[in-house]
Design a protein around this motif. Structure first.
Motif, mmCIF file in Angstrom:
data_model
loop_
_atom_site.group_PDB
_atom_site.id
_atom_site.type_symbol
_atom_site.label_atom_id
_atom_site.label_comp_id
_atom_site.label_asym_id
_atom_site.label_seq_id
_atom_site.Cartn_x
_atom_site.Cartn_y
_atom_site.Cartn_z
ATOM 1 N N UNK A 63 0.854 -1.095 -0.135
ATOM 2 C CA UNK A 63 -0.078 0.025 0.291
ATOM 3 C C UNK A 63 0.855 1.150 -0.002
ATOM 4 N N UNK A 64 1.996 1.260 0.588
ATOM 5 C CA UNK A 64 3.190 2.359 0.771
ATOM 6 C C UNK A 64 3.939 2.605 -0.797
ATOM 7 N N UNK A 65 3.697 1.347 -1.477
ATOM 8 C CA UNK A 65 4.541 1.500 -2.765
ATOM 9 C C UNK A 65 5.357 0.591 -2.950
ATOM 10 N N UNK A 66 5.600 -0.724 -2.171
ATOM 11 C CA UNK A 66 6.290 -1.428 -2.790
ATOM 12 C C UNK A 66 5.825 -2.198 -3.955
ATOM 13 N N UNK A 67 6.594 -2.724 -4.675
ATOM 14 C CA UNK A 67 6.152 -3.394 -5.888
ATOM 15 C C UNK A 67 6.610 -4.795 -6.382
ATOM 16 N N UNK A 68 6.399 -5.911 -5.520
ATOM 17 C CA UNK A 68 6.953 -7.305 -5.760
ATOM 18 C C UNK A 68 6.058 -7.571 -6.997
ATOM 19 N N UNK A 69 6.495 -8.874 -7.742
ATOM 20 C CA UNK A 69 5.562 -9.252 -8.880
ATOM 21 C C UNK A 69 4.251 -9.899 -8.458
ATOM 22 N N UNK A 70 4.453 -10.779 -7.206
ATOM 23 C CA UNK A 70 3.789 -11.468 -6.724
ATOM 24 C C UNK A 70 3.496 -11.337 -5.204
ATOM 25 N N UNK A 71 2.154 -11.724 -4.678
ATOM 26 C CA UNK A 71 1.893 -11.547 -3.137
ATOM 27 C C UNK A 71 1.228 -12.895 -2.969
ATOM 28 N N UNK A 72 1.673 -13.518 -1.585
ATOM 29 C CA UNK A 72 0.989 -14.609 -1.244
ATOM 30 C C UNK A 72 0.520 -14.190 0.146
ATOM 31 N N UNK A 73 -0.555 -13.654 0.396
ATOM 32 C CA UNK A 73 -1.201 -13.077 1.625
ATOM 33 C C UNK A 73 -2.716 -13.759 2.222
ATOM 34 N N UNK A 74 -3.080 -13.282 3.265
ATOM 35 C CA UNK A 74 -4.519 -13.732 3.384
ATOM 36 C C UNK A 74 -5.682 -13.080 2.511
ATOM 37 N N UNK A 75 -6.715 -13.781 2.259
ATOM 38 C CA UNK A 75 -7.464 -13.350 1.147
ATOM 39 C C UNK A 75 -7.876 -11.747 1.844
ATOM 40 N N UNK A 76 -8.257 -11.576 3.091
ATOM 41 C CA UNK A 76 -8.636 -10.089 3.503
ATOM 42 C C UNK A 76 -7.475 -9.146 2.949
ATOM 43 N N UNK A 77 -6.333 -9.459 3.115
ATOM 44 C CA UNK A 77 -5.341 -8.352 2.746
ATOM 45 C C UNK A 77 -5.051 -8.225 0.890
ATOM 46 N N UNK A 78 -5.521 -9.326 0.159
ATOM 47 C CA UNK A 78 -5.565 -9.193 -1.089
ATOM 48 C C UNK A 78 -6.977 -8.479 -1.429
ATOM 49 N N UNK A 79 -7.880 -8.624 -0.778
ATOM 50 C CA UNK A 79 -9.340 -7.788 -1.048
ATOM 51 C C UNK A 79 -8.880 -6.337 -0.934
ATOM 52 N N UNK A 80 -8.045 -6.065 0.292
ATOM 53 C CA UNK A 80 -7.725 -4.617 0.533
ATOM 54 C C UNK A 80 -6.824 -4.102 -0.572
ATOM 55 N N UNK A 81 -6.027 -4.899 -1.224
ATOM 56 C CA UNK A 81 -4.978 -4.411 -2.300
ATOM 57 C C UNK A 81 -5.702 -4.272 -3.499
ATOM 58 N N UNK A 82 -6.546 -5.165 -3.816
ATOM 59 C CA UNK A 82 -7.588 -5.099 -4.904
ATOM 60 C C UNK A 82 -8.439 -4.097 -4.906
#
Length: 246
Positions: A63-82
Protein backbone atom coordinates in the motif's frame (compact mmCIF):
# COMPACT_ATOMS: atom_id res chain seq x y z
CA UNK A 1 8.68 -37.01 -5.93
CA UNK A 2 10.76 -36.92 -9.11
CA UNK A 3 7.64 -36.17 -11.16
CA UNK A 4 6.84 -33.28 -8.84
CA UNK A 5 10.40 -31.98 -9.06
CA UNK A 6 10.41 -32.15 -12.85
CA UNK A 7 7.09 -30.32 -12.96
CA UNK A 8 8.42 -27.51 -10.78
CA UNK A 9 11.69 -27.31 -12.69
CA UNK A 10 9.89 -27.09 -16.02
CA UNK A 11 8.00 -24.07 -14.74
CA UNK A 12 11.32 -22.48 -13.78
CA UNK A 13 12.33 -22.25 -17.41
CA UNK A 14 9.58 -19.67 -17.89
CA UNK A 15 10.66 -17.46 -14.99
CA UNK A 16 12.86 -14.66 -16.34
CA UNK A 17 15.43 -13.24 -13.92
CA UNK A 18 15.84 -9.53 -14.53
CA UNK A 19 18.12 -6.99 -12.89
CA UNK A 20 15.09 -5.45 -11.18
CA UNK A 21 14.01 -8.84 -9.82
CA UNK A 22 17.49 -9.42 -8.45
CA UNK A 23 17.61 -6.04 -6.67
CA UNK A 24 14.16 -6.22 -5.03
CA UNK A 25 12.07 -9.13 -3.76
CA UNK A 26 9.99 -10.61 -6.55
CA UNK A 27 7.60 -12.21 -4.07
CA UNK A 28 6.05 -11.04 -0.81
CA UNK A 29 4.84 -14.04 1.22
CA UNK A 30 3.23 -14.39 4.64
CA UNK A 31 4.85 -16.58 7.26
CA UNK A 32 2.01 -19.09 7.09
CA UNK A 33 3.06 -20.15 3.58
CA UNK A 34 6.83 -19.93 4.15
CA UNK A 35 7.66 -23.64 4.34
CA UNK A 36 5.74 -24.50 1.17
CA UNK A 37 7.14 -21.52 -0.75
CA UNK A 38 10.70 -22.38 0.23
CA UNK A 39 10.19 -26.02 -0.79
CA UNK A 40 8.90 -25.01 -4.22
CA UNK A 41 11.57 -22.42 -4.87
CA UNK A 42 14.35 -24.76 -3.74
CA UNK A 43 13.71 -26.81 -6.88
CA UNK A 44 14.35 -23.85 -9.19
CA UNK A 45 17.81 -23.31 -10.68
CA UNK A 46 17.48 -19.51 -10.27
CA UNK A 47 14.74 -18.90 -7.71
CA UNK A 48 13.18 -15.44 -7.47
CA UNK A 49 13.85 -13.50 -4.30
CA UNK A 50 11.27 -13.55 -1.51
CA UNK A 51 10.46 -11.36 1.46
CA UNK A 52 8.69 -13.17 4.29
CA UNK A 53 6.88 -11.16 6.96
CA UNK A 54 3.51 -10.86 8.63
CA UNK A 55 0.42 -10.33 6.50
CA UNK A 56 -0.11 -6.87 7.93
CA UNK A 57 3.45 -5.73 7.35
CA UNK A 58 3.54 -6.92 3.73
CA UNK A 59 0.10 -5.53 2.93
CA UNK A 60 1.10 -2.14 4.29
CA UNK A 61 4.39 -2.15 2.36
CA UNK A 62 2.52 -2.70 -0.90
CA UNK A 63 0.00 0.00 0.00
CA UNK A 64 2.95 2.31 0.68
CA UNK A 65 4.52 1.68 -2.73
CA UNK A 66 6.46 -1.61 -2.67
CA UNK A 67 5.99 -3.49 -5.95
CA UNK A 68 6.84 -7.20 -5.87
CA UNK A 69 5.69 -9.28 -8.83
CA UNK A 70 3.55 -11.54 -6.68
CA UNK A 71 1.98 -11.56 -3.22
CA UNK A 72 0.92 -14.60 -1.17
CA UNK A 73 -1.24 -13.19 1.61
CA UNK A 74 -4.52 -13.69 3.41
CA UNK A 75 -7.65 -13.22 1.35
CA UNK A 76 -8.56 -10.19 3.49
CA UNK A 77 -5.25 -8.54 2.60
CA UNK A 78 -5.69 -9.36 -1.09
CA UNK A 79 -9.18 -7.82 -1.03
CA UNK A 80 -7.69 -4.67 0.48
CA UNK A 81 -4.99 -4.47 -2.19
CA UNK A 82 -7.52 -5.17 -4.92
CA UNK A 83 -9.79 -2.41 -3.66
CA UNK A 84 -6.81 -0.05 -3.85
CA UNK A 85 -6.40 -0.96 -7.53
CA UNK A 86 -3.01 -2.60 -7.00
CA UNK A 87 -3.70 -6.16 -8.21
CA UNK A 88 -3.67 -7.37 -11.78
CA UNK A 89 -7.33 -7.97 -12.67
CA UNK A 90 -8.20 -11.65 -12.76
CA UNK A 91 -4.95 -12.80 -11.13
CA UNK A 92 -6.23 -13.69 -7.65
CA UNK A 93 -6.17 -17.44 -6.99
CA UNK A 94 -6.88 -19.44 -3.83
CA UNK A 95 -4.24 -21.40 -1.95
CA UNK A 96 -6.45 -22.75 0.83
CA UNK A 97 -7.03 -22.11 4.51
CA UNK A 98 -5.21 -22.84 7.73
CA UNK A 99 -6.09 -22.43 11.40
CA UNK A 100 -4.33 -21.50 14.62
CA UNK A 101 -2.70 -24.26 16.64
CA UNK A 102 -0.37 -24.87 19.58
CA UNK A 103 3.13 -26.32 19.39
CA UNK A 104 5.49 -27.87 21.91
CA UNK A 105 8.87 -29.58 21.87
CA UNK A 106 8.88 -32.96 20.14
CA UNK A 107 8.69 -35.71 22.76
CA UNK A 108 7.07 -33.51 25.41
CA UNK A 109 3.77 -34.51 26.97
CA UNK A 110 0.84 -33.15 24.97
CA UNK A 111 -1.79 -31.37 27.05
CA UNK A 112 -5.45 -31.79 26.23
CA UNK A 113 -6.75 -28.79 24.28
CA UNK A 114 -9.80 -30.41 22.73
CA UNK A 115 -12.42 -28.45 24.65
CA UNK A 116 -12.73 -24.85 25.71
CA UNK A 117 -12.16 -25.70 29.36
CA UNK A 118 -9.19 -27.96 28.64
CA UNK A 119 -7.62 -25.36 26.38
CA UNK A 120 -7.92 -22.64 29.01
CA UNK A 121 -6.47 -24.95 31.66
CA UNK A 122 -3.55 -25.88 29.39
CA UNK A 123 -2.68 -22.24 28.82
CA UNK A 124 -2.75 -21.48 32.53
CA UNK A 125 -0.72 -24.58 33.39
CA UNK A 126 2.03 -23.84 30.88
CA UNK A 127 5.04 -22.24 32.60
CA UNK A 128 5.90 -20.25 29.48
CA UNK A 129 4.28 -19.31 26.20
CA UNK A 130 5.22 -17.61 22.93
CA UNK A 131 3.21 -15.96 20.17
CA UNK A 132 3.75 -13.35 17.46
CA UNK A 133 3.53 -9.69 18.42
CA UNK A 134 0.07 -8.43 17.40
CA UNK A 135 1.55 -4.98 16.81
CA UNK A 136 3.48 -6.38 13.84
CA UNK A 137 0.32 -7.44 12.04
CA UNK A 138 0.56 -11.15 12.87
CA UNK A 139 -2.76 -12.90 12.25
CA UNK A 140 -2.36 -15.68 14.82
CA UNK A 141 -0.70 -13.38 17.37
CA UNK A 142 -3.52 -10.87 17.27
CA UNK A 143 -6.04 -13.68 17.56
CA UNK A 144 -4.32 -15.13 20.63
CA UNK A 145 -4.35 -11.72 22.34
CA UNK A 146 -8.11 -11.55 21.78
CA UNK A 147 -8.52 -15.07 23.15
CA UNK A 148 -6.63 -14.19 26.34
CA UNK A 149 -9.07 -11.35 26.91
CA UNK A 150 -12.06 -13.52 26.03
CA UNK A 151 -11.01 -16.24 28.49
CA UNK A 152 -10.20 -13.75 31.24
CA UNK A 153 -6.54 -14.81 31.45
CA UNK A 154 -4.81 -11.86 29.76
CA UNK A 155 -2.88 -10.76 32.85
CA UNK A 156 -1.73 -14.29 33.68
CA UNK A 157 -0.59 -14.94 30.10
CA UNK A 158 1.21 -11.61 29.70
CA UNK A 159 3.30 -12.40 32.75
CA UNK A 160 4.75 -15.56 31.19
CA UNK A 161 4.58 -14.91 27.46
CA UNK A 162 7.32 -14.01 25.01
CA UNK A 163 6.33 -11.86 22.07
CA UNK A 164 8.27 -12.75 18.92
CA UNK A 165 8.39 -11.10 15.47
CA UNK A 166 6.77 -14.06 13.68
CA UNK A 167 4.76 -17.07 14.79
CA UNK A 168 7.42 -19.42 13.48
CA UNK A 169 9.92 -17.79 15.87
CA UNK A 170 7.74 -18.90 18.76
CA UNK A 171 7.55 -22.39 17.26
CA UNK A 172 11.35 -22.45 17.14
CA UNK A 173 11.50 -21.50 20.82
CA UNK A 174 9.16 -24.39 21.59
CA UNK A 175 11.35 -26.77 19.56
CA UNK A 176 14.38 -25.67 21.58
CA UNK A 177 12.52 -26.14 24.87
CA UNK A 178 12.77 -22.42 25.65
CA UNK A 179 9.00 -22.14 26.03
CA UNK A 180 6.50 -24.82 26.96
CA UNK A 181 3.91 -23.85 24.35
CA UNK A 182 3.72 -21.60 21.32
CA UNK A 183 0.82 -20.48 19.17
CA UNK A 184 0.99 -20.00 15.43
CA UNK A 185 -0.72 -20.96 12.22
CA UNK A 186 -0.84 -24.75 11.91
CA UNK A 187 1.09 -24.47 8.64
CA UNK A 188 4.05 -23.07 10.61
CA UNK A 189 4.04 -26.09 12.95
CA UNK A 190 3.21 -29.20 10.90
CA UNK A 191 6.31 -30.94 9.59
CA UNK A 192 8.78 -28.66 11.34
CA UNK A 193 11.72 -30.58 12.89
CA UNK A 194 11.81 -30.79 16.67
CA UNK A 195 8.20 -29.69 17.10
CA UNK A 196 5.01 -31.52 18.00
CA UNK A 197 1.55 -30.27 17.12
CA UNK A 198 -0.38 -30.12 20.39
CA UNK A 199 -3.63 -29.51 18.57
CA UNK A 200 -5.80 -27.00 16.80
CA UNK A 201 -7.67 -24.40 18.83
CA UNK A 202 -11.14 -25.52 19.92
CA UNK A 203 -13.86 -24.78 17.38
CA UNK A 204 -15.35 -22.02 19.53
CA UNK A 205 -12.02 -20.15 19.44
CA UNK A 206 -10.65 -21.13 16.06
CA UNK A 207 -9.75 -18.62 13.38
CA UNK A 208 -9.56 -20.07 9.89
CA UNK A 209 -7.64 -17.82 7.53
CA UNK A 210 -7.89 -18.17 3.77
CA UNK A 211 -4.76 -17.44 1.79
CA UNK A 212 -4.31 -16.66 -1.87
CA UNK A 213 -1.82 -15.53 -4.47
CA UNK A 214 -2.08 -12.61 -6.87
CA UNK A 215 0.06 -10.56 -9.22
CA UNK A 216 0.58 -6.84 -8.84
CA UNK A 217 -0.77 -4.63 -11.59
CA UNK A 218 1.86 -4.05 -14.29
CA UNK A 219 4.07 -6.83 -12.84
CA UNK A 220 6.60 -8.18 -15.34
CA UNK A 221 5.81 -11.72 -16.52
CA UNK A 222 3.54 -12.74 -13.61
CA UNK A 223 1.92 -15.75 -15.32
CA UNK A 224 4.76 -18.26 -14.77
CA UNK A 225 4.90 -17.48 -11.06
CA UNK A 226 1.13 -17.74 -10.76
CA UNK A 227 1.30 -21.10 -12.52
CA UNK A 228 4.02 -22.25 -10.14
CA UNK A 229 2.04 -21.46 -7.00
CA UNK A 230 -1.18 -23.01 -8.29
CA UNK A 231 0.41 -26.10 -9.85
CA UNK A 232 -0.17 -29.68 -8.60
CA UNK A 233 3.26 -29.49 -6.96
CA UNK A 234 2.19 -26.37 -5.10
CA UNK A 235 -1.07 -27.94 -3.97
CA UNK A 236 0.91 -30.89 -2.60
CA UNK A 237 3.35 -28.56 -0.84
CA UNK A 238 0.60 -26.54 0.81
CA UNK A 239 -1.36 -29.67 1.79
CA UNK A 240 1.78 -31.13 3.38
CA UNK A 241 1.90 -28.26 5.89
CA UNK A 242 -1.77 -28.40 6.80
CA UNK A 243 -3.58 -26.23 4.29
CA UNK A 244 -7.04 -27.42 3.33
CA UNK A 245 -9.18 -26.28 0.38
CA UNK A 246 -11.07 -23.04 1.01
Amino acid sequence: MMMTRRAVTSLAAALPVTAAAQSAPAIFAAGAVKTAVEALLAELPEPPTVRFATVGALRDEVLAGARPRLVLLSEDALVRLDAAGLLLPGSRRSIGRTGVALATRAGAALPDVGTLGAFRAALLAAPSFAYADPARGATAGAHMARIFDQLGIAEAMRAKSRLVPFGVDGVSLAAAGEVALAASQASEIIGRPGVALVGMLPDALQLWTRYGVAALRDAAEPAPLLDLFTSPAARAAFTAIGFVPS
